[in-house]
Design a protein around this motif. Structure first.
Motif, PDB file in Angstrom:
ATOM      1  N   PHE A 177      62.814 -42.845   0.327  1.00 48.55           N
ATOM      2  CA  PHE A 177      63.757 -43.923   0.604  1.00 48.55           C
ATOM      3  C   PHE A 177      64.902 -43.933  -0.405  1.00 48.55           C
ATOM      4  CE2 PHE A 177      65.477 -48.204   0.512  1.00 48.55           C
ATOM      5  CZ  PHE A 177      65.928 -48.257   1.821  1.00 48.55           C
ATOM      6  N   SER A 178      64.619 -43.637  -1.655  1.00 47.95           N
ATOM      7  CA  SER A 178      65.688 -43.580  -2.654  1.00 47.95           C
ATOM      8  C   SER A 178      66.691 -42.506  -2.292  1.00 47.95           C
ATOM      9  CB  SER A 178      65.094 -43.315  -4.037  1.00 47.95           C
ATOM     10  OG  SER A 178      64.235 -44.369  -4.426  1.00 47.95           O
ATOM     11  N   GLY A 179      66.191 -41.363  -1.813  1.00 49.32           N
ATOM     12  CA  GLY A 179      67.086 -40.293  -1.376  1.00 49.32           C
ATOM     13  C   GLY A 179      67.930 -40.719  -0.192  1.00 49.32           C
ATOM     14  N   LEU A 180      67.324 -41.468   0.725  1.00 53.76           N
ATOM     15  CA  LEU A 180      68.058 -41.986   1.877  1.00 53.76           C
ATOM     16  C   LEU A 180      69.170 -42.932   1.427  1.00 53.76           C
ATOM     17  CD1 LEU A 180      68.496 -42.621   4.914  1.00 53.76           C
ATOM     18  CD2 LEU A 180      66.612 -44.257   4.744  1.00 53.76           C
ATOM     19  N   LEU A 181      68.846 -43.858   0.516  1.00 56.58           N
ATOM     20  CA  LEU A 181      69.858 -44.798   0.020  1.00 56.58           C
ATOM     21  C   LEU A 181      71.010 -44.066  -0.661  1.00 56.58           C
ATOM     22  CD1 LEU A 181      68.290 -47.962  -1.680  1.00 56.58           C
ATOM     23  CD2 LEU A 181      69.467 -47.799   0.510  1.00 56.58           C
TER      24      LEU A 181
END
Length: 278
Positions: A177-181
């Protein structure tokens, strides 16, 4: 004082078979982009990751928060101003280590659409484990889609309420999710990979516990079982394999957010704005 990007990457790329010493990781995990919150580990501000386009003091990530001390709670709500915690763990993980109740902080948990599969270590044997990571992460991005949607709705609708996302290790589910953000905010692949690999450093204080967690999660008989070494490593090639998988299956992260999660172009524009400017 923040450690230079080059030094961070060098330390993060230390072979996982070699334990980092406290004098190596201690100063790093107590300075940006890491944030020291007593009772947590692998906690950092996505806006302070080297070359991150995200604004600071808004989106935080960490490992489990169940052991937060009173001082840690005070830092979380005071210094960091966190208003909401998103828990990406399974019901079993939550029952073993429930999130604390903190005054003024909203706890959000949404059950995944199906239980996480046990990673098949055979798929991690070839190369650096790229095929295994692609399969594992594509499943995670799919079955946790309702959680991703809720967090992105928070970003869209509550730009003044800092939030924290965590799982057990703050490594895979939280890392995805951090990569997505970061991708939605316009970060380069290099910045995204740097954040992902920093978990190698951030989880070192609980190294033994997480290795045992990984063994149980894969039914590995030992550290030497084929594929296990690649699974517990964090290599750039594995993140790249996942990104290629997302491009092949969904047409990239932005299309995933619109087509799979149901956000409009206007929503996406607002999310991007709220991630990068107050």
């Amino acid at each position: 004082m923040a450690t230079s990007k080059a030094d961070l990457v060098k330390l993060a790329e230390t072979d996982v078979k070699s334990a980092l010493q406290p004098e190596q990781y201690g100063p790093v995990v107590s300075s940006p982009p890491f944030v020291f919150v007593d009772g947590t580990f692998n906690t950092r501000d996505l806006g302070l990751v080297p070359e991150s386009p995200m604004r600071a003091n808004y989106a935080f990530r960490s490992g489990a928060v169940s052991n937060l001390t009173d001082n840690g709670k005070a830092v979380l709500t005071g210094k960091l101003g966190v208003k909401r915690i998103f828990d990406l763990r399974s019901p079993e993980e939550r029952s073993r280590m429930p999130d604390p109740v903190i005054d003024g902080v909203e706890n959000t948990w949404i059950q995944s659409s199906s239980p996480d599969s046990k990673p098949d270590l055979d798929t991690f044997i070839a190369g650096e484990g790229e095929a295994g990571y692609e399969n594992m992460y594509l499943e995670v991005i799919e079955i946790y889609s309702e959680s991703w949607k809720a967090i992105l709705e928070h970003v869209r609708d509550r730009p003044d309420d800092p939030f924290l996302v965590h799982c057990t290790a703050g490594r895979d589910r939280t890392g995805i999710f951090s990569g997505l953000l970061l991708a939605l905010a316009g970060a380069s692949e290099d910045a995204i990979v740097t954040d992902w690999q920093l978990t190698r450093i951030g989880t070192e204080p609980v190294r033994a516990m997480l290795l045992e967690f990984a063994k149980k999660g894969t039914n590995a008989s030992s550290d030497d079982q084929p594929g296990f070494y690649n699974l517990v490593s964090l290599r750039k090639s594995c993140w790249q394999a996942f990104v290629k998988g997302v491009e092949k299956k969904y047409g990239g992260f932005e299309n995933f957010v619109m087509d799979k999660l149901g956000f409009s172009q206007d929503d996406l524009a607002k999310i991007k704005k709220n991630l990068t400017s107050a």
